[in-house]
Design a protein around this motif. Structure first.
Motif, PDB file in Angstrom:
ATOM      1  N   CYS A   1      31.274  33.482  47.071  1.00 52.16           N
ATOM      2  CA  CYS A   1      32.493  34.457  46.925  1.00 52.16           C
ATOM      3  C   CYS A   1      33.693  33.839  46.826  1.00 52.16           C
ATOM      4  N   LEU A   2      34.592  34.724  45.310  1.00 51.32           N
ATOM      5  CA  LEU A   2      35.063  34.099  45.242  1.00 51.32           C
ATOM      6  C   LEU A   2      36.270  34.908  45.373  1.00 51.32           C
ATOM      7  N   GLN A   3      38.065  34.344  46.091  1.00 47.01           N
ATOM      8  CA  GLN A   3      38.772  34.875  46.609  1.00 47.01           C
ATOM      9  C   GLN A   3      39.957  34.830  45.250  1.00 47.01           C
ATOM     10  N   VAL A   4      40.362  35.795  45.357  1.00 46.09           N
ATOM     11  CA  VAL A   4      41.609  35.869  44.201  1.00 46.09           C
ATOM     12  C   VAL A   4      42.875  36.282  43.964  1.00 46.09           C
ATOM     13  N   SER A   5      44.228  35.381  44.319  1.00 44.92           N
ATOM     14  CA  SER A   5      45.458  35.275  44.374  1.00 44.92           C
ATOM     15  C   SER A   5      46.414  35.856  44.131  1.00 44.92           C
ATOM     16  N   PRO A   6      46.469  37.369  43.827  1.00 45.65           N
ATOM     17  CA  PRO A   6      47.912  37.325  42.186  1.00 45.65           C
ATOM     18  C   PRO A   6      49.367  36.742  42.701  1.00 45.65           C
ATOM     19  N   ILE A   7      49.801  35.504  41.509  1.00 41.38           N
ATOM     20  CA  ILE A   7      51.595  36.101  41.649  1.00 41.38           C
ATOM     21  C   ILE A   7      51.609  36.942  40.769  1.00 41.38           C
ATOM     22  N   LEU A   8      52.344  36.964  41.037  1.00 44.21           N
ATOM     23  CA  LEU A   8      53.365  38.709  40.862  1.00 44.21           C
ATOM     24  C   LEU A   8      54.198  37.955  39.972  1.00 44.21           C
ATOM     25  N   SER A   9      55.269  38.608  39.446  1.00 42.60           N
ATOM     26  CA  SER A   9      56.881  38.103  38.747  1.00 42.60           C
ATOM     27  C   SER A   9      58.237  38.799  40.250  1.00 42.60           C
ATOM     28  N   ASP A  10      57.455  39.427  41.670  1.00 43.72           N
ATOM     29  CA  ASP A  10      58.444  39.841  42.146  1.00 43.72           C
ATOM     30  C   ASP A  10      58.607  39.343  43.100  1.00 43.72           C
ATOM     31  N   GLY A  11      57.879  37.737  42.956  1.00 46.21           N
ATOM     32  CA  GLY A  11      58.285  36.995  43.901  1.00 46.21           C
ATOM     33  C   GLY A  11      57.208  36.388  45.861  1.00 46.21           C
ATOM     34  N   SER A  12      56.596  37.656  44.980  1.00 49.30           N
ATOM     35  CA  SER A  12      55.361  37.607  46.544  1.00 49.30           C
ATOM     36  C   SER A  12      54.173  36.973  46.355  1.00 49.30           C
ATOM     37  N   ASN A  13      54.150  35.424  45.912  1.00 53.86           N
ATOM     38  CA  ASN A  13      53.424  34.536  46.172  1.00 53.86           C
ATOM     39  C   ASN A  13      52.332  34.783  47.025  1.00 53.86           C
ATOM     40  N   GLY A  14      50.721  35.122  46.938  1.00 51.51           N
ATOM     41  CA  GLY A  14      50.228  34.411  48.102  1.00 51.51           C
ATOM     42  C   GLY A  14      50.164  35.836  49.181  1.00 51.51           C
ATOM     43  N   ASP A  15      50.876  36.804  49.058  1.00 48.80           N
ATOM     44  CA  ASP A  15      50.603  37.620  49.615  1.00 48.80           C
ATOM     45  C   ASP A  15      49.723  38.709  49.878  1.00 48.80           C
ATOM     46  N   LEU A  16      48.497  39.007  48.070  1.00 47.95           N
ATOM     47  CA  LEU A  16      47.775  39.812  47.821  1.00 47.95           C
ATOM     48  C   LEU A  16      46.949  39.134  47.904  1.00 47.95           C
ATOM     49  N   VAL A  17      45.688  39.118  48.325  1.00 49.20           N
ATOM     50  CA  VAL A  17      44.256  38.660  48.212  1.00 49.20           C
ATOM     51  C   VAL A  17      43.469  39.183  47.751  1.00 49.20           C
ATOM     52  N   GLY A  18      42.234  39.358  47.049  1.00 50.67           N
ATOM     53  CA  GLY A  18      41.077  40.044  46.697  1.00 50.67           C
ATOM     54  C   GLY A  18      39.200  38.866  46.758  1.00 50.67           C
ATOM     55  N   MET A  19      38.750  39.759  47.432  1.00 51.13           N
ATOM     56  CA  MET A  19      37.684  38.884  47.364  1.00 51.13           C
ATOM     57  C   MET A  19      36.231  39.375  46.415  1.00 51.13           C
ATOM     58  N   PHE A  20      35.148  38.715  46.068  1.00 45.98           N
ATOM     59  CA  PHE A  20      34.259  39.537  45.391  1.00 45.98           C
ATOM     60  C   PHE A  20      33.171  38.176  45.551  1.00 45.98           C
ATOM     61  N   ASN A  21      31.983  38.681  45.682  1.00 41.56           N
ATOM     62  CA  ASN A  21      30.733  37.965  45.283  1.00 41.56           C
ATOM     63  C   ASN A  21      29.749  37.901  43.295  1.00 41.56           C
ATOM     64  N   LEU A  22      29.749  36.603  43.260  1.00 42.20           N
ATOM     65  CA  LEU A  22      28.691  36.465  41.979  1.00 42.20           C
ATOM     66  C   LEU A  22      27.197  36.327  42.896  1.00 42.20           C
ATOM     67  N   PRO A  23      26.708  37.324  41.324  1.00 43.09           N
ATOM     68  CA  PRO A  23      25.202  37.490  41.581  1.00 43.09           C
ATOM     69  C   PRO A  23      25.064  35.675  42.568  1.00 43.09           C
ATOM     70  N   PRO A  24      23.852  36.323  42.639  1.00 38.53           N
ATOM     71  CA  PRO A  24      22.886  34.815  43.237  1.00 38.53           C
ATOM     72  C   PRO A  24      22.424  34.383  41.783  1.00 38.53           C
ATOM     73  N   LEU A  25      21.776  33.201  41.953  1.00 43.15           N
ATOM     74  CA  LEU A  25      22.146  32.387  40.711  1.00 43.15           C
ATOM     75  C   LEU A  25      20.520  32.610  40.254  1.00 43.15           C
ATOM     76  N   GLU A  26      19.454  32.933  40.455  1.00 42.05           N
ATOM     77  CA  GLU A  26      18.526  33.665  39.623  1.00 42.05           C
ATOM     78  C   GLU A  26      18.716  34.456  39.047  1.00 42.05           C
ATOM     79  N   ARG A  27      19.742  35.629  39.345  1.00 44.01           N
ATOM     80  CA  ARG A  27      20.279  36.858  38.865  1.00 44.01           C
ATOM     81  C   ARG A  27      20.933  36.106  37.764  1.00 44.01           C
ATOM     82  N   LEU A  28      21.753  34.794  38.342  1.00 51.18           N
ATOM     83  CA  LEU A  28      23.420  34.700  36.765  1.00 51.18           C
ATOM     84  C   LEU A  28      21.687  34.272  35.908  1.00 51.18           C
ATOM     85  N   VAL A  29      20.641  33.275  35.958  1.00 48.74           N
ATOM     86  CA  VAL A  29      20.180  33.224  35.316  1.00 48.74           C
ATOM     87  C   VAL A  29      19.443  34.240  34.011  1.00 48.74           C
TER      88      VAL A  29
END
Length: 131
Positions: free
Chosen positions: A3-31
């Protein structure tokens, strides 16, 4: 599953205020994706929302694309990149006014000030400018 977390840094100074998460497929599926000729690149849509309920900020949705390749034949190597959901480019020989209700727009042009509604942003796109 990773599971990876994304937190964009925007030009309006709201660093870290927005958070999104997504899952990568299992290793077997990636291969298996890396081994196939058509499944090496995948795009996931991720919505980054305010990290707490007290923060009053609009959500930002972006595309996370990942390319999968194999190292030494059996180790998955994943290359991640963040891309915008949409890019509007003026290819007309005349300027175009674009109105958008989206709060997170990143134009290459100037903001157009003649606005009647504060819920919308208006941009003037000259030839080959993008938003």
């Amino acid at each position: 599953t990773l599971c990876l977390q994304v937190s964009p840094i925007l030009s309006d100074g709201s660093n870290g205020d927005l958070v999104g998460m997504f899952n990568l497929p299992p290793l077997e599926r990636l291969v298996s994706m890396a081994s196939s000729s058509d499944g090496k690149r995948k795009i996931i849509e991720v919505t980054c929302s305010p990290s707490s309920r007290e923060i009053r900020a609009s959500s930002l949705t972006t595309h996370i694309s990942f390319n999968v390749s194999l190292i030494d034949g059996d180790h998955a190597f994943i290359e991640l990149s963040i891309t915008p959901r949409a890019v509007l480019k003026n290819k007309l020989p005349v300027p175009v006014l674009v109105r958008t209700p989206m709060p997170h727009a990143f134009p290459t042009c100037e903001h157009h000030e003649n606005v009647q509604d504060s819920n919308y942003s208006t941009y003037r796109l000259n030839l080959l400018e993008t938003i």
